[in-house]
Design a protein around this motif. Structure first.
Motif, PDB file in Angstrom:
ATOM      1  N   VAL A   6       0.877  -1.172   0.000  1.00 31.89           N
ATOM      2  CA  VAL A   6       0.000   0.000   0.000  1.00 31.89           C
ATOM      3  C   VAL A   6       0.913   1.219   0.000  1.00 31.89           C
ATOM      4  O   VAL A   6       1.667   1.441   0.940  1.00 31.89           O
ATOM      5  N   ARG A   7       0.835   1.987  -1.066  1.00 38.01           N
ATOM      6  CA  ARG A   7       1.679   3.178  -1.191  1.00 38.01           C
ATOM      7  C   ARG A   7       0.951   4.400  -0.637  1.00 38.01           C
ATOM      8  O   ARG A   7      -0.153   4.297  -0.115  1.00 38.01           O
ATOM      9  N   SER A   8       1.561   5.551  -0.787  1.00 45.41           N
ATOM     10  CA  SER A   8       1.025   6.789  -0.202  1.00 45.41           C
ATOM     11  C   SER A   8      -0.372   7.139  -0.723  1.00 45.41           C
ATOM     12  O   SER A   8      -1.116   7.857  -0.069  1.00 45.41           O
ATOM     13  N   ASP A   9      -0.749   6.601  -1.905  1.00 44.48           N
ATOM     14  CA  ASP A   9      -2.085   6.885  -2.441  1.00 44.48           C
ATOM     15  C   ASP A   9      -3.167   6.019  -1.803  1.00 44.48           C
ATOM     16  O   ASP A   9      -4.355   6.179  -2.095  1.00 44.48           O
ATOM     17  N   GLY A  10      -2.768   5.077  -0.937  1.00 51.11           N
ATOM     18  CA  GLY A  10      -3.723   4.228  -0.234  1.00 51.11           C
ATOM     19  C   GLY A  10      -4.260   3.059  -1.038  1.00 51.11           C
ATOM     20  O   GLY A  10      -5.097   2.300  -0.549  1.00 51.11           O
ATOM     21  N   ILE A  11      -3.790   2.889  -2.269  1.00 51.40           N
ATOM     22  CA  ILE A  11      -4.285   1.803  -3.117  1.00 51.40           C
ATOM     23  C   ILE A  11      -3.502   0.515  -2.823  1.00 51.40           C
ATOM     24  O   ILE A  11      -2.276   0.523  -2.771  1.00 51.40           O
ATOM     25  N   ARG A  12      -4.241  -0.582  -2.656  1.00 51.42           N
ATOM     26  CA  ARG A  12      -3.637  -1.891  -2.411  1.00 51.42           C
ATOM     27  C   ARG A  12      -3.107  -2.456  -3.727  1.00 51.42           C
ATOM     28  O   ARG A  12      -3.808  -2.495  -4.729  1.00 51.42           O
ATOM     29  N   ARG A  13      -1.853  -2.877  -3.688  1.00 52.18           N
ATOM     30  CA  ARG A  13      -1.210  -3.476  -4.856  1.00 52.18           C
ATOM     31  C   ARG A  13      -0.600  -4.815  -4.458  1.00 52.18           C
ATOM     32  O   ARG A  13      -0.524  -5.148  -3.282  1.00 52.18           O
ATOM     33  N   CYS A  14      -0.120  -5.536  -5.449  1.00 54.34           N
ATOM     34  CA  CYS A  14       0.494  -6.845  -5.213  1.00 54.34           C
ATOM     35  C   CYS A  14       1.989  -6.771  -5.485  1.00 54.34           C
ATOM     36  O   CYS A  14       2.406  -6.383  -6.581  1.00 54.34           O
ATOM     37  N   GLY A  15       2.777  -7.148  -4.498  1.00 48.36           N
ATOM     38  CA  GLY A  15       4.220  -7.265  -4.685  1.00 48.36           C
ATOM     39  C   GLY A  15       4.552  -8.707  -5.030  1.00 48.36           C
ATOM     40  O   GLY A  15       4.368  -9.610  -4.212  1.00 48.36           O
ATOM     41  N   LEU A  16       4.973  -8.941  -6.273  1.00 46.22           N
ATOM     42  CA  LEU A  16       5.412 -10.275  -6.696  1.00 46.22           C
ATOM     43  C   LEU A  16       6.853 -10.428  -6.230  1.00 46.22           C
ATOM     44  O   LEU A  16       7.719  -9.644  -6.621  1.00 46.22           O
ATOM     45  N   ILE A  17       7.120 -11.405  -5.399  1.00 43.88           N
ATOM     46  CA  ILE A  17       8.447 -11.598  -4.824  1.00 43.88           C
ATOM     47  C   ILE A  17       9.062 -12.837  -5.460  1.00 43.88           C
ATOM     48  O   ILE A  17       8.439 -13.901  -5.500  1.00 43.88           O
ATOM     49  N   PHE A  18      10.305 -12.689  -5.965  1.00 44.68           N
ATOM     50  CA  PHE A  18      10.962 -13.742  -6.742  1.00 44.68           C
ATOM     51  C   PHE A  18      12.218 -14.266  -6.056  1.00 44.68           C
ATOM     52  O   PHE A  18      12.833 -13.570  -5.257  1.00 44.68           O
ATOM     53  N   GLU A  19      12.623 -15.467  -6.473  1.00 46.54           N
ATOM     54  CA  GLU A  19      13.962 -15.938  -6.135  1.00 46.54           C
ATOM     55  C   GLU A  19      14.947 -15.021  -6.844  1.00 46.54           C
ATOM     56  O   GLU A  19      14.638 -14.467  -7.899  1.00 46.54           O
ATOM     57  N   ASN A  20      16.140 -14.888  -6.310  1.00 51.59           N
ATOM     58  CA  ASN A  20      17.130 -14.003  -6.929  1.00 51.59           C
ATOM     59  C   ASN A  20      17.940 -14.728  -7.995  1.00 51.59           C
ATOM     60  O   ASN A  20      19.083 -14.390  -8.237  1.00 51.59           O
ATOM     61  N   LYS A  21      17.362 -15.709  -8.632  1.00 54.20           N
ATOM     62  CA  LYS A  21      18.060 -16.455  -9.680  1.00 54.20           C
ATOM     63  C   LYS A  21      17.260 -16.354 -10.967  1.00 54.20           C
ATOM     64  O   LYS A  21      16.114 -16.793 -11.028  1.00 54.20           O
ATOM     65  N   LEU A  22      17.867 -15.770 -11.975  1.00 56.58           N
ATOM     66  CA  LEU A  22      17.258 -15.740 -13.300  1.00 56.58           C
ATOM     67  C   LEU A  22      17.664 -17.005 -14.036  1.00 56.58           C
ATOM     68  O   LEU A  22      18.849 -17.351 -14.077  1.00 56.58           O
ATOM     69  N   ILE A  23      16.689 -17.682 -14.598  1.00 58.67           N
ATOM     70  CA  ILE A  23      16.939 -18.910 -15.360  1.00 58.67           C
ATOM     71  C   ILE A  23      16.665 -18.594 -16.820  1.00 58.67           C
ATOM     72  O   ILE A  23      15.555 -18.192 -17.180  1.00 58.67           O
TER      73      ILE A  23
END
Length: 143
Positions: A77-94
């Motif tokens: 949730v940023r300063s505008d109050g809108i709910r968003r989705c944080g996609l969290i990844f492994e730190n390995k690019l394949i």
């Protein structure tokens, strides 16, 4: 039949897989861990399937070139109050076999049977072809 689903997304402004890795390696704001992430407006309705082994496939210069395993979804949730989705990844690019993809907005689901195959480890260290040549070869089915 696979019990997971993938996402596919344009990596806008990225010139190469190395550039995408550089973006992921940038320092995060205070309070965030160093895990690579992308914040998106829409929350995936198929969250359970994504977290059951799904990856995000990155389109760079019109060609799917790499993927990252999705490890979790965080509410942002940023300063505008809108709910968003944080996609969290492994730190390995394949790196994956090149596959052309037309531009689109946001992200899309990608079924496992439609996803490009991972490159063998020995091929993932090869010097990459220029994006236009890579796209042309993918268009004619040369992997």
């Amino acid at each position: 039949m696979a019990k997971f689903i993938n996402l596919i997304k344009l990596s806008v402004g990225t010139e190469s897989v190395e550039g995408l890795q550089d973006w992921h390696d940038r320092p995060r704001p205070a309070g965030e861990d160093s895990t690579p992430r992308h914040v998106t407006r829409m929350w995936p309705k198929r969250e359970a399937e994504l977290l059951n082994g799904g990856s995000i496939y990155w389109v760079i210069k019109g060609v799917v070139q790499a993927r990252q395993r999705i490890i979790r979804l965080d509410e942002v949730v940023r300063s505008d109050g809108i709910r968003r989705c944080g996609l969290i990844f492994e730190n390995k690019l394949i790196r994956v076999e090149n596959m052309t993809k037309r531009p689109f907005q946001g992200w899309r689901y990608l079924r496992p049977e439609d996803a490009p195959r991972d490159l063998p480890e020995h091929r993932s260290r090869e010097e990459q072809l220029p994006p236009q040549l890579s796209a042309a070869l993918a268009d004619i089915g040369v992997r």
